[in-house]
Structure formats: structure tokens, C-alpha cells
Design a protein around this motif. Structure first.
Motif, PDB file in Angstrom:
ATOM      1  N   ARG A   1       0.512  -1.609   0.238  1.00  0.00           N
ATOM      2  CA  ARG A   1       0.281  -0.139  -0.107  1.00  0.00           C
ATOM      3  C   ARG A   1       1.018   1.461   0.312  1.00  0.00           C
TER       4      ARG A   1
ATOM      5  N   VAL B   1       1.177   3.921   1.865  1.00  0.00           N
ATOM      6  CA  VAL B   1       1.617   3.705   3.222  1.00  0.00           C
ATOM      7  C   VAL B   1       2.478   3.779   3.311  1.00  0.00           C
ATOM      8  N   THR B   2       2.756   1.864   3.485  1.00  0.00           N
ATOM      9  CA  THR B   2       4.284   1.362   3.506  1.00  0.00           C
ATOM     10  C   THR B   2       5.019   1.604   2.413  1.00  0.00           C
TER      11      THR B   2
ATOM     12  N   ASN C   1       5.094   4.906   2.062  1.00  0.00           N
ATOM     13  CA  ASN C   1       5.821   5.868   2.076  1.00  0.00           C
ATOM     14  C   ASN C   1       7.119   5.909   3.507  1.00  0.00           C
ATOM     15  N   MET C   2       7.193   4.917   3.997  1.00  0.00           N
ATOM     16  CA  MET C   2       8.176   4.205   4.839  1.00  0.00           C
ATOM     17  C   MET C   2       9.193   3.946   4.251  1.00  0.00           C
ATOM     18  N   LEU C   3       9.841   3.372   2.978  1.00  0.00           N
ATOM     19  CA  LEU C   3      10.715   2.579   2.765  1.00  0.00           C
ATOM     20  C   LEU C   3      11.845   3.751   1.906  1.00  0.00           C
ATOM     21  N   GLN C   4      12.772   3.786   2.049  1.00  0.00           N
ATOM     22  CA  GLN C   4      14.213   4.327   1.532  1.00  0.00           C
ATOM     23  C   GLN C   4      15.150   3.573   1.244  1.00  0.00           C
TER      24      GLN C   4
ATOM     25  N   LYS D   1       2.946  10.247  11.187  1.00  0.00           N
ATOM     26  CA  LYS D   1       3.897   9.943  10.511  1.00  0.00           C
ATOM     27  C   LYS D   1       4.676   9.944   9.647  1.00  0.00           C
ATOM     28  N   LEU D   2       3.347  10.583   8.700  1.00  0.00           N
ATOM     29  CA  LEU D   2       3.336  10.541   7.709  1.00  0.00           C
ATOM     30  C   LEU D   2       4.699  11.775   6.431  1.00  0.00           C
ATOM     31  N   GLU D   3       5.285  11.412   5.243  1.00  0.00           N
ATOM     32  CA  GLU D   3       5.662  12.242   4.664  1.00  0.00           C
ATOM     33  C   GLU D   3       5.110  12.881   3.855  1.00  0.00           C
TER      34      GLU D   3
END
Lengths: 121, 219
Positions: free
Chosen positions: A2, A4-5, A7-10, A48-50
Motif C-alpha cells: 500500500r 502508506v508502506t 512512504n516508509m521505505l528508503q 507519521k507521514l512524509e
């Protein structure tokens, strides 16, 4: 995966420490899967979102509903639209490319693969 | 009482590719259930993370405790089959899980720095040689082989816990006596000022299993 996920990955290739987020989506196959609307969770999640990264990523897959700046008034209409983008939009197949080092991470059957070979870590 | 997640969708063939839930898994479920009120009413998590989710049994159970869709449940596993099975288990139990195939939490830091409210880890804890750990080709062996004192993977994770936990965050870790749990608690206290307690312990055959719970001083 999704949004949202995503958005957590770099990128975590050794030495790739700047301009490595968000990973750019490419050749993606998208599926919408409906899920219960939970405004309380969305409000919590916003902190928590960028946001800029989310807007940029959404545009890459032709989702143009997100405003560039997060509104002050988080009304139900806005949250429902966010719910659709963040929690119901699934990337089933595709790739994520690091904007800095161009490393490509595959997404297969809805699952991002962040594994690197030993020489890359 | 919260029922154990239904795993009827998995076949014996799946258990050749992913660690089958056993006593250790169930001890972690019991620990989470023991803390259910605390997790729901005091932690009120936004983002939860499980390292090495395997079948997804633990995160599915956590989702049942919290209620589907009330928190983001991220599950990592180094084994791509496990990632796929984790998502399936969530789906078959009406809990949305978000699987990522990665080693521990690679690709999630520093993005998720101090962002995780509930962190769970049932690590590869069995005492083996280092060679068993690093030279093994078996995907299942990777799920349990822990190297010297069973601590080699655990010790890689400990510094990451401090980076991941939010101010109110809690970390649940399964260990056995051979892993020297007192030493783990000392490391967490001295290096990262994390408090700890033994939440639950049980004998499984000859193995003394425990669930340690860690949290920040500030809470």
C-alpha cells in the motif's frame, strides 16, 4: 504494497545516504482493495507521514487528488479521499527506483523486496 | 480470550518454506494477550513492526487484539515465501498486514526513527555454530539458527530497537535461557536506558523460553 508502506521505505545501499527517499515507482500494476474507513487512524497516521513524498508518489501513478499542502481542516471528505489513496491503493507489481543511486527494488505479488546482494550492503 | 489465528490455508508444503508456529510462537501470543488491555488502552499504537514474521501468526494475533485497521502492522522477513504467507495469513483472518521482504529492518531506517509503538521479535535463538548460521543454504534453518549462544542475530537487532522505539514504544522479545537474557537486559539498560521485565516464561521440553518486555525510561 500500500502507499502508506511505500512512504516508509528508503534506499539502503551502502553509501547512499541522501536524496534516497521516496523511491520512484515504475512499471506498476495497481489494484484497489476496499477496506473499512477509520478516521481516527488516518488522523494519527498523518503525523507519521512524509506528506511531500506521498504527493510526489501519488502523481507518479496518476493520482492527482492530493493537495500539495496538508489542509488545516481535516474534514470527512478529505479523510475519505486520503483513505482511498493511502490504504486502498495497492501496488501489485512493479519497481521502486532510488532517485540518488538508481538502485531498483522489485515489487512482486504486492510485496516490496528490499534485499541487497552482499556487495551492495 | 482471543483465538489463535487460523492457519488452515497453509499446507505441509508451505512449512518446508516457512517456520511452522510452535511453543515459542504461542508463548509470544500469550504474552501479547496478557498485555492486551495495556496495548489497547495505554499504548494505542499507530505503527507496529514485527521482525521475522514467518507465517504472520503473531502480527495477525496482534491485529485481533487491536482491531483491524486501527494501526499499521508492518511485517518483515528475509524469506520472500514468509512475506507472501504472512500477507495470506492476515487476509484469511481479516487482518491487513503489510509485508516487506528485507533483512531485519533494512530500508526502514532512519525513516522510521523513534516511530514504532509495538515491536515484536521471535528471533533465530537456537545455539549453533557461526557456520550453521552463515553457511546454511536452508531457508528454514535461517529461521532458527542463532549462532554462538544463539545471540548472533539478536545482538544485531538490539541497537536497532533503540532507533525504532517511539517514546511510548514497547518491545517484546522471545529468548531462551541459553541466550543469557540477564545479559541482554543489561545491554539494553546500560547502552540505551531501556527498562525491562520478564513478562512470561515457560518450559518447552528442555528449553526454558521467556518473553522479555522493554520500554523507555520516559514512559
Amino acid at each position: 504494497m500500500r502507499l502508506v508502506t511505500h512512504n516508509m521505505l528508503q534506499c539502503h545501499v551502502k553509501g547512499c545516504n541522501s536524496n534516497n527517499f521516496p523511491l520512484q515507482l515504475s512499471d506498476v500494476e495497481i489494484e484497489i482493495q476496499e477496506t473499512d474507513f477509520n478516521p481516527k487512524f488516518l488522523r494519527n497516521m498523518l503525523s507519521k507521514l512524509e506528506w511531500n513524498a506521498l504527493v510526489k508518489t501519488a502523481l507518479e501513478i496518476n493520482i492527482t487528488t492530493l493537495p500539495n499542502v496538508l489542509p488545516n481542516d481535516l474534514d470527512e471528505e478529505f479523510l475519505k479521499m486520503l483513505h482511498r489513496v493511502l490504504l486502498e491503493t495497492h501496488i501489485k507489481q512493479g519497481q521502486m527506483i532510488c532517485p540518488n543511486c538508481n538502485h531498483t527494488y522489485p515489487i512482486k505479488d504486492g510485496i516490496p523486496n528490499m534485499l541487497l546482494s552482499e556487495t551492495e550492503t | 480470550m482471543i483465538p489463535t489465528p487460523n492457519l488452515d490455508h497453509l499446507s505441509p508444503g508451505d512449512y518446508e518454506l516457512v517456520y511452522e508456529p510452535a511453543e515459542d510462537t504461542f508463548l509470544l501470543l500469550d504474552a501479547l494477550e496478557k498485555d492486551a488491555e495495556f496495548l489497547r488502552n495505554e499504548i494505542k499504537p499507530c505503527i507496529c513492526l514485527e521482525i521475522g514474521s514467518g507465517t504472520g501468526c503473531v502480527s495477525t494475533f496482534l491485529g485481533k487484539i487491536l482491531g483491524d485497521g486501527t494501526a499499521l502492522l508492518i511485517c518483515t522477513d528475509i524469506n520472500p515465501y514468509a512475506s507472501a504467507i504472512t500477507n495470506k495469513t492476515g487476509y484469511h483472518n481479516s487482518i491487513q498486514l503489510d509485508s516487506i521482504t528485507t533483512n531485519l529492518v533494512n530500508g526502514l531506517l532512519p525513516r522510521l526513527y523513534h516511530s514504532i509503538d509495538i515491536l515484536c521479535f521471535n528471533p533465530p535463538y537456537v545455539v549453533t555454530t557461526s557456520d550453521d548460521l552463515y553457511l546454511s543454504k536452508s531457508i528454514i534453518e535461517k529461521a532458527w539458527a542463532g549462532g554462538i549462544d544463539g545471540r548472533e542475530i539478536i545482538d544485531k537487532m538490539l541497537p536497532l530497537v533503540d532507533k525504532l522505539l517511539s517514546d511510548k514504544g514497547v518491545f517484546y522479545l522471545l529468548l531462551i535461557n541459553e541466550n543469557k537474557p540477564n545479559e541482554v537486559c543489561e545491554i539494553m539498560k546500560n547502552n540505551y536506558h531501556l527498562q525491562s521485565e520478564v513478562l512470561l516464561s515457560r518450559l518447552a521440553g528442555r528449553e526454558k523460553q521467556l518473553i522479555l518486555k522493554f520500554w523507555r525510561n520516559t514512559r
